[in-house]
Motif scaffolding. Structure first.
Motif, PDB file in Angstrom:
ATOM      1  N   ASP A  39       0.829  -1.189   0.001  1.00 37.38           N
ATOM      2  CA  ASP A  39      -0.002  -0.081   0.025  1.00 37.38           C
ATOM      3  C   ASP A  39       0.977   1.154   0.055  1.00 37.38           C
ATOM      4  O   ASP A  39       0.595   2.118  -0.865  1.00 37.38           O
ATOM      5  CB  ASP A  39      -0.771   0.056   1.226  1.00 37.38           C
ATOM      6  CG  ASP A  39      -1.818  -1.236   1.275  1.00 37.38           C
ATOM      7  OD1 ASP A  39      -2.306  -1.657   0.136  1.00 37.38           O
ATOM      8  OD2 ASP A  39      -2.222  -1.638   2.194  1.00 37.38           O
ATOM      9  N   MET A  40       2.048   1.359   0.613  1.00 37.08           N
ATOM     10  CA  MET A  40       2.911   2.456   0.502  1.00 37.08           C
ATOM     11  C   MET A  40       3.473   2.641  -0.723  1.00 37.08           C
ATOM     12  O   MET A  40       3.473   3.794  -0.987  1.00 37.08           O
ATOM     13  CB  MET A  40       3.895   2.218   1.661  1.00 37.08           C
ATOM     14  CG  MET A  40       4.937   3.071   1.961  1.00 37.08           C
ATOM     15  SD  MET A  40       6.582   2.765   3.073  1.00 37.08           S
ATOM     16  CE  MET A  40       7.265   1.489   1.805  1.00 37.08           C
ATOM     17  N   SER A  95       0.874   4.008  -3.000  1.00 37.31           N
ATOM     18  CA  SER A  95       0.581   5.471  -2.576  1.00 37.31           C
ATOM     19  C   SER A  95       1.776   6.327  -2.980  1.00 37.31           C
ATOM     20  O   SER A  95       1.491   7.339  -3.631  1.00 37.31           O
ATOM     21  CB  SER A  95       0.516   5.694  -1.132  1.00 37.31           C
ATOM     22  OG  SER A  95       0.022   6.919  -0.570  1.00 37.31           O
ATOM     23  N   HIS A  96       3.200   5.935  -2.966  1.00 39.46           N
ATOM     24  CA  HIS A  96       4.331   6.873  -3.342  1.00 39.46           C
ATOM     25  C   HIS A  96       4.137   6.633  -4.957  1.00 39.46           C
ATOM     26  O   HIS A  96       4.434   7.666  -5.638  1.00 39.46           O
ATOM     27  CB  HIS A  96       5.421   6.372  -3.066  1.00 39.46           C
ATOM     28  CG  HIS A  96       5.836   6.294  -1.340  1.00 39.46           C
ATOM     29  ND1 HIS A  96       6.807   5.621  -0.908  1.00 39.46           N
ATOM     30  CD2 HIS A  96       4.973   7.074  -0.451  1.00 39.46           C
ATOM     31  CE1 HIS A  96       6.589   5.898   0.393  1.00 39.46           C
ATOM     32  NE2 HIS A  96       5.559   6.868   0.718  1.00 39.46           N
ATOM     33  N   ARG A 101       1.537   6.504  -6.948  1.00 40.14           N
ATOM     34  CA  ARG A 101       0.482   7.301  -7.270  1.00 40.14           C
ATOM     35  C   ARG A 101       0.827   8.847  -7.234  1.00 40.14           C
ATOM     36  O   ARG A 101       0.696   9.756  -8.168  1.00 40.14           O
ATOM     37  CB  ARG A 101      -0.837   7.291  -6.671  1.00 40.14           C
ATOM     38  CG  ARG A 101      -1.975   7.842  -7.096  1.00 40.14           C
ATOM     39  CD  ARG A 101      -3.048   7.367  -5.929  1.00 40.14           C
ATOM     40  NE  ARG A 101      -3.619   6.137  -5.930  1.00 40.14           N
ATOM     41  CZ  ARG A 101      -3.768   5.282  -5.268  1.00 40.14           C
ATOM     42  NH1 ARG A 101      -3.559   5.584  -3.916  1.00 40.14           N
ATOM     43  NH2 ARG A 101      -4.455   4.197  -5.346  1.00 40.14           N
ATOM     44  N   ARG A 102       1.565   9.390  -6.116  1.00 43.21           N
ATOM     45  CA  ARG A 102       1.812  10.704  -5.900  1.00 43.21           C
ATOM     46  C   ARG A 102       2.816  11.150  -6.586  1.00 43.21           C
ATOM     47  O   ARG A 102       2.897  12.201  -7.521  1.00 43.21           O
ATOM     48  CB  ARG A 102       2.279  10.665  -4.614  1.00 43.21           C
ATOM     49  CG  ARG A 102       2.988  12.024  -4.039  1.00 43.21           C
ATOM     50  CD  ARG A 102       3.277  12.428  -2.557  1.00 43.21           C
ATOM     51  NE  ARG A 102       4.279  11.165  -2.001  1.00 43.21           N
ATOM     52  CZ  ARG A 102       5.459  11.094  -2.408  1.00 43.21           C
ATOM     53  NH1 ARG A 102       5.998  12.190  -3.111  1.00 43.21           N
ATOM     54  NH2 ARG A 102       6.354   9.957  -2.037  1.00 43.21           N
ATOM     55  N   THR A 122      -7.819   1.914  -6.115  1.00 47.09           N
ATOM     56  CA  THR A 122      -7.800   0.785  -5.236  1.00 47.09           C
ATOM     57  C   THR A 122      -9.191   0.144  -5.546  1.00 47.09           C
ATOM     58  O   THR A 122     -10.206   0.755  -5.500  1.00 47.09           O
ATOM     59  CB  THR A 122      -7.759   1.291  -3.616  1.00 47.09           C
ATOM     60  OG1 THR A 122      -6.628   1.791  -3.621  1.00 47.09           O
ATOM     61  CG2 THR A 122      -7.902   0.101  -2.755  1.00 47.09           C
ATOM     62  N   TYR A 157      -5.582  -3.541  -7.015  1.00 47.12           N
ATOM     63  CA  TYR A 157      -5.491  -2.252  -7.592  1.00 47.12           C
ATOM     64  C   TYR A 157      -5.620  -2.501  -9.044  1.00 47.12           C
ATOM     65  O   TYR A 157      -5.279  -3.570  -9.789  1.00 47.12           O
ATOM     66  CB  TYR A 157      -4.115  -1.611  -7.488  1.00 47.12           C
ATOM     67  CG  TYR A 157      -3.726  -1.466  -5.960  1.00 47.12           C
ATOM     68  CD1 TYR A 157      -4.119  -0.490  -5.350  1.00 47.12           C
ATOM     69  CD2 TYR A 157      -3.092  -2.350  -5.207  1.00 47.12           C
ATOM     70  CE1 TYR A 157      -3.851  -0.095  -4.006  1.00 47.12           C
ATOM     71  CE2 TYR A 157      -2.796  -2.083  -3.901  1.00 47.12           C
ATOM     72  CZ  TYR A 157      -3.250  -0.912  -3.284  1.00 47.12           C
ATOM     73  OH  TYR A 157      -2.873  -0.671  -1.940  1.00 47.12           O
TER      74      TYR A 157
END
Length: 236
Positions: free
Chosen positions: A201-202, A205-206, A208-209, A223, A229
């Protein structure tokens, strides 16, 4: 991950245990694979050398020729992916298998669910490497740099880590397909998925950012709750 399109893919299993061999053949056949089952190393080698198989799944300890000897022979002749199985579980057996060119190693006993994840991961990786899901042909506009493990857009680089780059490659090869956490852990992080491990998940998230930071808008990383995903085209 949704099960890969297994219809028409040919698998060879080489397993002398009649109960396990029957379970493997039944399970893989139900998933849509065309399965050939051999119960000794000599027959298995003949089949592996003469058949056009997409994957070989075999035990190390076999009557006749051992699994490692079969693998050694195959690696001199063809690039068919191979998953080894062994009840031995010793580190030296895993090292020997990988040093001979095995694509994965399953210590016995294992669940059929884990088998499915491992099979899917190997077949998908091979498909990506062979270019059947060509990243170059993906209409993304992204500039991929495998030397730097980074991606850019209009001269601006995202600054991805190696794990984030592998994750993006995997999503690009399966655009619009929901990829499960167990598959992504196996394929990208190279370890089994556990319910309380939040590292994937981390990384997502990174990633995506960082894609947002270079103003990449053509696809969005969503998600899918309870599943995984999906890297899908952005809605207008």
């Amino acid at each position: 991950m949704n099960a890969i399109a297994s219809s028409g893919l040919r698998l060879l299993t080489i397993e002398d245990d009649p109960t396990l061999g029957a379970h493997l053949s039944s399970h893989l056949s139900e998933r849509g694979f065309e399965v050939t089952w051999c119960q000794d190393g000599d027959e298995g080698l003949v089949q592996a050398r003469g058949g056009d198989y997409d994957l070989v799944l075999m035990d190390i300890m076999l009557p006749g020729i051992s699994g490692l000897d079969i693998l050694r022979t195959l690696r001199r002749e063809r690039a068919v992916p191979v998953i080894l199985m062994s009840a031995l579980g010793a580190e030296q057996d895993r090292i020997a298998g990988f040093s001979q060119g095995a694509d994965d190693y399953l210590p016995k006993p294992f669940s059929l669910a884990e088998l499915s994840v491992r099979v899917d991961a190997v077949l998908r990786r091979v498909a990506l490497e062979r270019g059947s899901q060509s990243l170059a042909g993906a209409p993304t506009g992204l500039q991929m740099d495998p030397q730097k493990d980074d991606v850019g857009l209009d001269g601006q680089w995202a600054g991805l880590t190696g794990t984030e780059y592998r994750l993006l490659e995997t999503f690009l090869g399966s655009q619009g397909e929901t990829l499960s956490k167990p598959f992504l852990y196996q394929h990208v992080l190279h370890r089994a998925f556990t319910a309380h491990d939040r590292s994937l998940d981390m990384h997502v998230s990174h990633l995506r950012r960082k894609l947002q930071a270079i103003s990449y808008l053509r696809h969005q990383l969503h998600t899918v709750w309870g599943k995984g995903y999906v890297f899908a085209e952005a809605e207008d």
